[in-house]
Design a protein around this motif. Structure first.
Motif, short mmCIF file in Angstrom:
data_model
loop_
_atom_site.label_atom_id
_atom_site.label_comp_id
_atom_site.label_asym_id
_atom_site.label_seq_id
_atom_site.Cartn_x
_atom_site.Cartn_y
_atom_site.Cartn_z
N LEU A 46 58.32 3.03 125.38
CA LEU A 46 59.06 3.13 126.64
C LEU A 46 58.41 4.16 127.58
O LEU A 46 58.20 3.89 128.78
N ILE A 47 58.09 5.33 127.03
CA ILE A 47 57.43 6.37 127.84
C ILE A 47 56.10 5.86 128.38
O ILE A 47 55.75 6.05 129.57
N SER A 48 55.37 5.16 127.51
CA SER A 48 54.07 4.62 127.93
C SER A 48 54.25 3.60 129.06
O SER A 48 53.49 3.59 130.04
N SER A 49 55.27 2.77 128.95
CA SER A 49 55.53 1.75 129.98
C SER A 49 55.90 2.39 131.32
O SER A 49 55.48 1.93 132.40
N ILE A 50 56.70 3.47 131.28
CA ILE A 50 57.10 4.15 132.53
C ILE A 50 55.87 4.71 133.25
O ILE A 50 55.70 4.53 134.48
N PHE A 51 55.01 5.39 132.49
CA PHE A 51 53.81 5.96 133.11
C PHE A 51 52.86 4.87 133.60
O PHE A 51 52.26 4.97 134.69
N ASP A 52 52.72 3.80 132.84
CA ASP A 52 51.84 2.69 133.27
C ASP A 52 52.38 2.04 134.55
O ASP A 52 51.61 1.67 135.46
N THR A 58 63.83 -1.55 133.98
CA THR A 58 65.16 -2.15 133.82
C THR A 58 66.21 -1.21 134.36
O THR A 58 65.98 0.01 134.53
N ASP A 59 67.37 -1.77 134.62
CA ASP A 59 68.46 -0.97 135.15
C ASP A 59 68.89 0.12 134.16
O ASP A 59 69.25 1.23 134.56
N GLU A 60 68.86 -0.23 132.87
CA GLU A 60 69.28 0.75 131.85
C GLU A 60 68.35 1.95 131.84
O GLU A 60 68.79 3.10 131.73
N VAL A 61 67.04 1.68 132.00
CA VAL A 61 66.06 2.76 132.03
C VAL A 61 66.24 3.58 133.29
O VAL A 61 66.22 4.83 133.29
N ASN A 62 66.38 2.90 134.42
CA ASN A 62 66.55 3.60 135.70
C ASN A 62 67.77 4.49 135.69
O ASN A 62 67.78 5.58 136.28
N LYS A 63 68.80 4.05 134.98
CA LYS A 63 70.05 4.80 134.95
C LYS A 63 69.88 6.14 134.23
O LYS A 63 70.55 7.12 134.57
N ASN A 64 69.00 6.17 133.26
CA ASN A 64 68.85 7.36 132.43
C ASN A 64 67.78 8.32 132.96
O ASN A 64 67.58 9.39 132.37
N ILE A 65 67.07 7.95 134.04
CA ILE A 65 66.00 8.80 134.57
C ILE A 65 66.44 9.38 135.91
O ILE A 65 66.96 8.66 136.79
N ARG A 105 63.19 13.72 110.75
CA ARG A 105 64.57 13.24 110.66
C ARG A 105 65.43 14.02 111.66
O ARG A 105 65.46 15.26 111.67
N ILE A 106 66.17 13.27 112.50
CA ILE A 106 67.02 13.88 113.52
C ILE A 106 68.43 13.33 113.36
O ILE A 106 68.69 12.15 113.64
N ALA A 107 69.28 14.18 112.82
CA ALA A 107 70.68 13.79 112.69
C ALA A 107 71.38 14.01 114.02
O ALA A 107 70.83 14.58 114.97
N ALA A 108 72.63 13.58 114.10
CA ALA A 108 73.38 13.72 115.36
C ALA A 108 73.49 15.18 115.77
O ALA A 108 73.41 15.52 116.96
N SER A 109 73.66 16.05 114.78
CA SER A 109 73.81 17.47 115.08
C SER A 109 72.48 18.15 115.41
O SER A 109 72.46 19.29 115.87
N ASP A 110 71.38 17.45 115.16
CA ASP A 110 70.06 18.05 115.38
C ASP A 110 69.38 17.56 116.66
O ASP A 110 68.25 17.94 116.94
N VAL A 111 70.05 16.71 117.45
CA VAL A 111 69.41 16.11 118.63
C VAL A 111 69.03 17.18 119.66
O VAL A 111 67.92 17.19 120.21
N GLU A 112 69.94 18.10 119.92
CA GLU A 112 69.68 19.12 120.94
C GLU A 112 68.52 20.02 120.53
O GLU A 112 67.67 20.36 121.36
N SER A 130 57.71 15.06 133.16
CA SER A 130 57.34 14.72 131.78
C SER A 130 58.36 15.28 130.79
O SER A 130 58.77 14.61 129.82
N THR A 131 58.78 16.51 131.07
CA THR A 131 59.77 17.14 130.17
C THR A 131 61.08 16.36 130.20
O THR A 131 61.72 16.13 129.16
N SER A 132 61.49 15.92 131.41
CA SER A 132 62.74 15.17 131.53
C SER A 132 62.66 13.84 130.81
O SER A 132 63.59 13.43 130.11
N LEU A 133 61.50 13.16 130.95
CA LEU A 133 61.32 11.88 130.24
C LEU A 133 61.33 12.08 128.72
O LEU A 133 61.91 11.28 127.97
N ALA A 134 60.67 13.16 128.29
CA ALA A 134 60.61 13.43 126.85
C ALA A 134 61.99 13.73 126.28
O ALA A 134 62.37 13.25 125.20
N ARG A 135 62.78 14.51 127.01
CA ARG A 135 64.13 14.82 126.55
C ARG A 135 64.98 13.55 126.47
O ARG A 135 65.80 13.39 125.57
N THR A 136 64.76 12.68 127.47
CA THR A 136 65.51 11.41 127.46
C THR A 136 65.14 10.56 126.24
O THR A 136 65.99 9.85 125.68
#
Length: 721
Positions: free
Chosen positions: A97-103, A143-150, A184-191, A214-220
């Motif tokens: 996804l990140i690669s597609s956004i930059f491309d 996509t709209d879903e991607v646009n919504k999160n950026i 491994r990233i559990a729900a409590s470890d996402v942040e 880039s930081t914002s995309l990576a966090r997303t």
């Protein structure tokens, strides 16, 4: 014949009929059943909930405690942690996804920026798109879903950056996202994971706006990649539950001790073990009856089909029965005393006594069978009156001790030293008892160890003492010639042997020589060598009535037969067999020894006196110069008869050589065969061949060639020289 012998003779007369044989085994079975009845009788106990138990109660069988088993399974199931599965594809999806956004951003910049050749053309300025237009074009590619999160600032930074800067940002962002999402990233470890990706991008050498984008995309892109796996969790719990061994109440396990409170758990265990069941059951009685039937059916089969000689069969059957009854009665008595004293007194039971008696009186096979039978029944009798229990350690102790006694008595000369065998057995018993204690990891005090050692020693010594005490009764009652009795008769100080030595020394020497020859030959064919030796000592006891009429006792005296008529000499010579039998009977000698004295000549012909009489009277009948017999019935008698003739014949030879000895032995054996002397004996031609070989070997050892010494005068002359 004394009263005991008459009594047993009458019983043997009844045992000729199969009905009485079967009846005897039924009586033995009922006797054993009666002794073991109380040991299998189901126990009923009186217990009340929340009241102290009046006695210690042990489980009579092994049963599964399903309630506790289920409790254990539930506890184990709860201890199994939830299983979380790592979704590895999430990392790849986010990287893509990140690669597609930059491309897409690179494509938009290429489509909207003018070429270098047209930069100065004023007419072309209107074709250059504004940043807002570029952002709009970029959003259309996503996509709209991607646009919504950026965020909007991210799109703006992407369209404002040049291609090189976008490529650098793309590579750095993809690398950082891939590194973080691979773990491994559990729900409590996402942040925490998002903070980690920000830290990795902090070292990126690009403009501030691009770095923020880039930081914002990576966090997303950083999301939870570990999720609860219901199927695997249930599988792990199922395996854990299956690994739980069923909790059982073991046979012999104490459920409740005396004066212990009967709580609900104890009450439930008593119910599971069947102590609260008021319904009566016949299964233990049927099981015991079946067990006894199987054991005695096997012994009946053995006695009926395996023992050939009828008289021997009935003797064995009666002796086996008496020893069994005596041993079982002793076993039950010891078990009762042990229960009364509440101690392990059972280890003093002299089980080896039965093995010793049967070994000495009968044979090894029956001795082994007897001790296995007693060991099997001992597991029931010594169960502490706890129905359903089987004391296998006591059964092993009885069997091991009995087999040890049989092995000890199989060694040379140990049959005459039963007490010594008992002492040795005591030490082995003690070692075996300690081995059982150590295997079971039981902990006792020094006094308890001393008690066990004393019981084991008492068992071995007691078995030996009882064996020696009972042997004379069995020998007298059944007319059995035991090895111990034979060894007693072989004592040189026996009055009759002293009589032969003093009154007929030549006969004594001849008898000893015959004994050596006969014993070796009998052992070679598997017969009783000891019986042959002792029988040879006494076979010519009748010669002591007229010792000087037999050539071996005449020394240099004149032969009295030279002055007698052939028929008178015949009567004197033949009489020694009859006289010997009468003398031995008067001294209460065993029948086998008497038979050897009477039968060792069979119905052979007195050839010398027959031919002498034939010269005087042609009408002389051959039958008149034959021994009255009877012919040999036992193999030992046949071998002694051959050895008797061979020894006398070889001794009369002037220069015996191996060839002459072999020729003579072959002639004597063949002469007896042709004369029918072995017609009533079960000795075979193969055994006679072995006897011949043994006699030749023994005689060659006795009459070997010696150095010929010079005459006394010549010897003295050589000494002087």
């Amino acid at each position: 014949m004394n009263r005991i012998q008459k009594f047993f003779t009458q019983i043997k007369g009844l045992l000729v009929h199969r009905f009485f044989q079967v009846l005897l085994f039924i009586i033995l079975g009922l006797f054993a059943y009666g002794l073991m009845f109380s040991n299998v009788k189901p126990e009923r106990v009186q217990v009340e909930l929340f009241k102290p138990a009046e006695q210690t109660i042990r489980s009579t069988k092994t049963v599964e405690d399903t309630y506790k088993t289920e409790q254990e399974k539930e506890e184990i199931s709860k201890q199994v942690a939830d299983v979380y599965s790592l979704k590895k594809e999430y990392a790849k999806n986010k990287v893509d996804l990140i690669s597609s956004i930059f491309d897409s951003a690179i494509e938009v910049n290429k489509e909207t920026d003018p070429d270098e050749d047209h930069k100065e053309d004023e007419d072309k300025k209107e074709t250059v798109k504004t940043d807002a237009q570029k952002v709009s074009i970029l959003k259309e590619k996503l996509t709209d879903e991607v646009n919504k999160n950026i965020e909007e600032s991210v799109f703006l930074a992407l369209v404002q950056a040049d291609e090189d800067e976008l490529k650098i940002a793309k590579d750095s962002t993809i690398t950082a996202v891939n590194n973080v999402m691979s773990s491994r990233i559990a729900a409590s470890d996402v942040e925490n994971a998002k903070k980690k990706v920000v830290e990795e991008l902090g070292y990126m050498s690009i403009s501030g706006d691009m770095k923020k984008a880039s930081t914002s995309l990576a966090r997303t892109a950083i999301i939870q990649n570990v999720f609860f796996d219901k199927d695997k969790t249930e599988e792990q719990r199922r395996k854990a539950v299956e690994s739980v061994e069923p909790i059982r109440i073991l046979q012999g396990q104490i459920i409740v001790e005396e004066n212990q409170l009967v709580d609900r758990d104890v009450y439930r265990q008593l119910e599971l073990a069947g102590f609260l069941n008021t319904e009566s059951t016949i299964y233990p009685y049927i099981g015991l009856l079946l067990f006894i039937f199987l054991t005695f059916a096997a012994f009946y089969y053995y006695f009926y089909y395996s023992v050939s000689k009828k008289d021997n069969k009935y003797n064995q059957l009666l002796i086996f029965s008496l020893v069994f009854i005596l041993s079982m009665a002793t076993m039950k008595t010891v078990s009762i005393l042990a229960d009364l004293r509440n101690s392990n007194l059972e280890y003093i039971f002299p089980g080896a006594m039965a093995a010793m008696l049967i070994k000495i009186l009968l044979n090894d096979r029956l001795a082994v069978a007897m001790i296995i039978l007693l060991g099997s029944y001992g597991t029931i009798i010594f169960n502490g009156d706890t129905p359903g229990n089987l004391d296998f350690s006591m059964g092993l102790y009885i069997i091991f001790g009995g087999l040890t006694a049989i092995i000890i008595l199989s060694r040379p000369n140990f049959k005459s030293k039963v007490l010594v065998a008992g002492l040795l057995l005591s030490l082995i018993n003690m070692a075996f008892v300690f081995s059982l204690i150590f295997i079971m990891d039981s902990h006792y005090t020094r006094m308890e160890y001393l008690y066990y050692a004393s019981a084991a020693i008492g068992s071995g010594v007691g078995a030996a003492v009882l064996t020696m005490g009972l042997l004379p009764f069995f020998e007298a009652g059944f007319g059995i010639l035991s090895s111990i009795k034979l060894i007693e008769l072989a004592n040189p100080n026996h009055p009759l042997l002293r009589k032969i030595l003093i009154e007929a020394p030549g006969t004594y020497h001849h008898s000893v020589m015959v004994a050596n020859l006969a014993e070796s030959a009998c052992e070679a064919i598997g017969s009783n060598g000891l019986l042959a030796r002792v029988g040879s000592y006494y076979h010519d006891i009748g010669k002591t009535k007229r010792p000087h009429f037999f050539i071996e006792n005449q020394m240099s005296e004149e032969n009295p037969h030279d002055r007698l008529q052939p028929d008178t000499s015949r009567d004197i010579i033949i009489a020694h067999a009859v006289d010997g039998g009468e003398m031995l009977r008067s001294h209460k000698f065993p029948k086998e020894i008497v038979d050897i004295a009477e039968q060792h000549h069979g119905t052979t012909l007195l050839k010398f006196f027959y031919h002498k009489a034939k010269k005087q009277d042609e009408s002389t009948l051959e039958a008149a110069y034959r021994y009255p017999g009877p012919r040999a019935i036992m193999k030992e008698v046949a071998v002694i008869g051959i050895a008797d003739s061979v020894e006398a014949a070889v001794r009369s030879m002037k220069h015996p050589t191996p060839e002459k000895i072999e020729e003579l032995v072959s002639f004597i054996i063949q002469d007896r065969i042709s004369d029918g002397q072995f017609d009533e004996c079960d000795i075979t031609m193969r055994e006679l061949s072995i006897v011949k070989h043994s006699l030749c070997e023994s005689l060659n050892g006795i009459f070997h060639s010696r150095i010929e010494y010079p005459e006394p005068d010549k010897l003295g002359q050589k000494v002087k020289e």
